[in-house]
Design a protein around this motif. Structure first.
Motif, PDB file in Angstrom:
ATOM      1  N   VAL A  62       0.864  -1.184   0.000  1.00 33.62           N
ATOM      2  CA  VAL A  62       0.000   0.000   0.000  1.00 33.62           C
ATOM      3  C   VAL A  62       0.898   1.231   0.000  1.00 33.62           C
ATOM      4  O   VAL A  62       1.757   1.385   0.878  1.00 33.62           O
ATOM      5  CB  VAL A  62      -0.922   0.013   1.237  1.00 33.62           C
ATOM      6  CG1 VAL A  62      -1.738   1.301   1.281  1.00 33.62           C
ATOM      7  CG2 VAL A  62      -1.837  -1.210   1.223  1.00 33.62           C
ATOM      8  N   CYS A  63       0.707   2.093  -0.981  1.00 32.00           N
ATOM      9  CA  CYS A  63       1.586   3.257  -1.126  1.00 32.00           C
ATOM     10  C   CYS A  63       0.772   4.493  -1.479  1.00 32.00           C
ATOM     11  O   CYS A  63      -0.450   4.452  -1.554  1.00 32.00           O
ATOM     12  CB  CYS A  63       2.662   2.976  -2.187  1.00 32.00           C
ATOM     13  SG  CYS A  63       1.999   2.550  -3.827  1.00 32.00           S
ATOM     14  N   THR A  70      -3.321   6.309   3.097  1.00 36.83           N
ATOM     15  CA  THR A  70      -2.712   4.977   3.185  1.00 36.83           C
ATOM     16  C   THR A  70      -3.013   4.305   4.523  1.00 36.83           C
ATOM     17  O   THR A  70      -3.243   3.095   4.578  1.00 36.83           O
ATOM     18  CB  THR A  70      -1.188   5.062   2.976  1.00 36.83           C
ATOM     19  OG1 THR A  70      -0.613   5.966   3.932  1.00 36.83           O
ATOM     20  CG2 THR A  70      -0.850   5.544   1.571  1.00 36.83           C
ATOM     21  N   THR A  71      -3.025   5.085   5.606  1.00 38.38           N
ATOM     22  CA  THR A  71      -3.311   4.503   6.924  1.00 38.38           C
ATOM     23  C   THR A  71      -4.735   3.977   6.998  1.00 38.38           C
ATOM     24  O   THR A  71      -4.979   2.895   7.551  1.00 38.38           O
ATOM     25  CB  THR A  71      -3.071   5.543   8.031  1.00 38.38           C
ATOM     26  OG1 THR A  71      -1.702   5.949   8.016  1.00 38.38           O
ATOM     27  CG2 THR A  71      -3.409   4.968   9.398  1.00 38.38           C
ATOM     28  N   GLN A  74      -4.922   0.664   5.190  1.00 41.11           N
ATOM     29  CA  GLN A  74      -4.246  -0.337   6.013  1.00 41.11           C
ATOM     30  C   GLN A  74      -5.165  -0.814   7.134  1.00 41.11           C
ATOM     31  O   GLN A  74      -5.276  -2.020   7.403  1.00 41.11           O
ATOM     32  CB  GLN A  74      -2.977   0.270   6.601  1.00 41.11           C
ATOM     33  CG  GLN A  74      -2.229  -0.621   7.586  1.00 41.11           C
ATOM     34  CD  GLN A  74      -1.185   0.169   8.368  1.00 41.11           C
ATOM     35  OE1 GLN A  74      -1.419   1.324   8.751  1.00 41.11           O
ATOM     36  NE2 GLN A  74      -0.025  -0.427   8.589  1.00 41.11           N
ATOM     37  N   GLU A  89       4.208   1.230   9.665  1.00 41.96           N
ATOM     38  CA  GLU A  89       4.777   1.441   8.335  1.00 41.96           C
ATOM     39  C   GLU A  89       6.046   0.609   8.170  1.00 41.96           C
ATOM     40  O   GLU A  89       6.878   0.533   9.062  1.00 41.96           O
ATOM     41  CB  GLU A  89       5.096   2.926   8.120  1.00 41.96           C
ATOM     42  CG  GLU A  89       3.846   3.789   8.065  1.00 41.96           C
ATOM     43  CD  GLU A  89       4.175   5.262   7.823  1.00 41.96           C
ATOM     44  OE1 GLU A  89       5.367   5.607   7.751  1.00 41.96           O
ATOM     45  OE2 GLU A  89       3.228   6.063   7.716  1.00 41.96           O
ATOM     46  N   VAL A 189       0.255  -7.682   4.028  1.00 41.85           N
ATOM     47  CA  VAL A 189       0.086  -6.280   3.634  1.00 41.85           C
ATOM     48  C   VAL A 189       1.063  -5.400   4.383  1.00 41.85           C
ATOM     49  O   VAL A 189       1.224  -5.526   5.606  1.00 41.85           O
ATOM     50  CB  VAL A 189      -1.359  -5.800   3.916  1.00 41.85           C
ATOM     51  CG1 VAL A 189      -1.537  -4.349   3.464  1.00 41.85           C
ATOM     52  CG2 VAL A 189      -2.371  -6.711   3.230  1.00 41.85           C
ATOM     53  N   GLU A 190       1.702  -4.516   3.644  1.00 36.63           N
ATOM     54  CA  GLU A 190       2.661  -3.558   4.208  1.00 36.63           C
ATOM     55  C   GLU A 190       2.342  -2.182   3.654  1.00 36.63           C
ATOM     56  O   GLU A 190       2.033  -2.049   2.473  1.00 36.63           O
ATOM     57  CB  GLU A 190       4.061  -4.023   3.819  1.00 36.63           C
ATOM     58  CG  GLU A 190       5.248  -3.235   4.191  1.00 36.63           C
ATOM     59  CD  GLU A 190       5.604  -2.000   3.395  1.00 36.63           C
ATOM     60  OE1 GLU A 190       6.487  -1.299   3.869  1.00 36.63           O
ATOM     61  OE2 GLU A 190       5.023  -1.724   2.318  1.00 36.63           O
ATOM     62  N   LYS A 191       2.364  -1.186   4.515  1.00 34.41           N
ATOM     63  CA  LYS A 191       2.047   0.189   4.089  1.00 34.41           C
ATOM     64  C   LYS A 191       3.245   1.094   4.292  1.00 34.41           C
ATOM     65  O   LYS A 191       3.787   1.185   5.394  1.00 34.41           O
ATOM     66  CB  LYS A 191       0.848   0.689   4.896  1.00 34.41           C
ATOM     67  CG  LYS A 191       0.375   2.095   4.551  1.00 34.41           C
ATOM     68  CD  LYS A 191       1.022   3.168   5.404  1.00 34.41           C
ATOM     69  CE  LYS A 191       0.354   3.369   6.727  1.00 34.41           C
ATOM     70  NZ  LYS A 191       0.700   4.722   7.305  1.00 34.41           N
ATOM     71  N   THR A 192       3.671   1.754   3.226  1.00 32.18           N
ATOM     72  CA  THR A 192       4.742   2.739   3.316  1.00 32.18           C
ATOM     73  C   THR A 192       4.430   3.901   2.375  1.00 32.18           C
ATOM     74  O   THR A 192       4.407   3.712   1.157  1.00 32.18           O
ATOM     75  CB  THR A 192       6.111   2.145   2.934  1.00 32.18           C
ATOM     76  OG1 THR A 192       6.457   1.106   3.842  1.00 32.18           O
ATOM     77  CG2 THR A 192       7.195   3.217   2.961  1.00 32.18           C
ATOM     78  N   GLN A 212      -2.195   2.039  -4.749  1.00 30.86           N
ATOM     79  CA  GLN A 212      -1.749   3.413  -4.498  1.00 30.86           C
ATOM     80  C   GLN A 212      -2.945   4.301  -4.203  1.00 30.86           C
ATOM     81  O   GLN A 212      -3.894   4.381  -4.984  1.00 30.86           O
ATOM     82  CB  GLN A 212      -0.960   3.979  -5.679  1.00 30.86           C
ATOM     83  CG  GLN A 212      -0.489   5.409  -5.402  1.00 30.86           C
ATOM     84  CD  GLN A 212       0.483   5.948  -6.411  1.00 30.86           C
ATOM     85  OE1 GLN A 212       1.043   5.198  -7.209  1.00 30.86           O
ATOM     86  NE2 GLN A 212       0.703   7.252  -6.380  1.00 30.86           N
TER      87      GLN A 212
END
Length: 400
Positions: A62-63, A70-71, A74, A89, A189-192, A212
């Motif tokens: 997730v970008c 993004t948060t 997530q 993150e 899932v990873e959010k940055t 995105q």
């Protein structure tokens, strides 16, 4: 030491002594890593390794630009039983760049583990201890560290082609082992924020999916202005942020075309105003089953509050988007000049300035941009000299 940390954590109001809290977290994390080394790693069994690779090689990244939602996404994915969602993150190529390599030094591996133990204690909102607290079954942070060490070695051996990501994958596997041991995820899932800049690196995962978030540019800039104001971050460079927002939107267009079926664009306004419709799009894109949890923002299963720069609603509630008028007239013209051509195709009604007006805005910013580039060049030129000088000074001190 957990009790001392718990006493410093906020309960509603911000932490009174944040500097002491962060210092204690760092000390605690380093102590846990030392203990993990003493007790030795806990390697996965062959069966555990084979089972985990089925979902570890299927990440969802997730970008999007900072303050683009993004948060929220997530948090809406957090409770789905087929997903393992990191609660913080990832920032693998920024905060952890020292370890994002195929053969990190042992001290960097330990630093990575310690940094994540500290990161998994949220100093802002409950639930603070994402791994849990120590009790009669032991210290979950210690188990996390020992499992991460074990997974790292196993993954290096099993997937040498992904050696650069072995620590990241080990982190995800160890987090599941400790925080959600009964879960059977199909994806993780990873959010940055700004990870759209790293898509080429992340494409090492052939089954990776990218989502995105985009947001109306002036609303994104206004949220950043408010964040800087309330957090006392420092001087706000409108031009630099406007350029970054433009680049983020450009990359959204680029990668949606380059990775059809693997790159999804979600508008923040649609996610907040029509959450059921947008989360159905996300669900279909990921190929996961329908689940009621996708309508409620949570963190490790607990209802979470909004991350808005302006106001926070109740826990577990999605706040509708609202356009802020916090921008000055100059800032509004600036963001329009930089983003109109890339925002309009996304459905945003950004005023298209005349060529003369856009040129004048860009020309006014030229001296500032030129000075920034000169300053960067000076830093890069002087850094090797400073390092050689520091090395010589250390050598002289050792010889003496």
């Amino acid at each position: 030491m957990e009790d001392a940390i718990a006493r410093l954590l906020p309960s509603g109001a911000p932490a009174q002594n944040r500097a002491l809290l962060l210092a204690d977290l760092s000390t605690y994390a380093r102590a846990v890593v030392r203990e993990a080394r003493r007790e030795s790693l806990v390697a996965p069994t062959l069966e555990e390794g084979v089972r985990a690779l089925g979902w570890l090689e299927r990440p969802v990244f997730v970008c999007g630009h900072h303050r683009s939602g993004t948060t929220l996404l997530q948090q809406l994915l957090d409770g789905h039983p087929e997903l393992l969602v990191l609660p913080s993150e990832g920032t693998y190529f920024t905060s952890f760049n020292y370890a994002a390599r195929a053969d990190p030094a042992p001290r960097d591996v330990e630093r990575f583990i310690g940094d994540w133990i500290a990161r998994l204690v949220d100093p802002n909102q409950a639930p603070h201890f994402k791994l849990g607290r120590s009790g009669r079954h032991g210290n979950p942070s210690l188990l996390f560290a020992r499992r991460l060490l074990g997974w790292h070695g196993a993954l290096l051996e099993a997937r040498p082609a992904l050696a650069r990501f072995a620590l990241l994958l080990a982190l995800v596997a160890a987090f599941r082992d400790v925080a959600a041991p009964l879960s059977t995820p199909r994806l993780w899932v990873e959010k940055t924020p700004l990870n759209e800049r790293n898509v080429r690196r992340l494409d090492a995962f052939s089954e990776a999916r990218f989502i995105q978030l985009v947001r109306e540019p002036s609303a994104t800039l206004a949220s950043l202005v408010e964040l800087y104001r309330t957090a006392g971050i420092g001087e706000f460079d409108s031009t630099q942020h406007a350029q970054a927002i433009r680049r983020s939107l450009q990359l959204a267009h680029k990668y949606e075309q380059r990775f059809p079926g693997r790159y999804l664009i979600v508008r923040y306004e649609d996610l907040t105003d029509y959450p059921m419709r947008e989360m159905e799009r996300v669900r279909a894109f990921l190929g996961i089953s329908p689940d009621r949890s996708m309508s409620t923002p949570t963190v490790v299963g607990r209802a979470a509050r909004s991350n808005s720069s302006f106001e926070q609603g109740g826990a577990g509630i999605i706040q509708r988007s609202r356009h802020s008028s916090a921008l000055s007239a100059d800032e509004a013209r600036l963001i329009n000049a930089f983003t109109a051509s890339v925002a309009r195709p996304l459905g945003y009604h950004v005023a298209q300035l005349t060529v003369l007006t856009r040129s004048a805005i860009h020309l006014r910013r030229l001296p500032l941009r030129a000075w920034r580039r000169i300053r960067t060049w000076i830093r890069r030129a002087l850094l090797p000299i400073a390092r050689r000088w520091a090395g010589a000074a250390d050598s002289d001190h050792t010889n003496s």
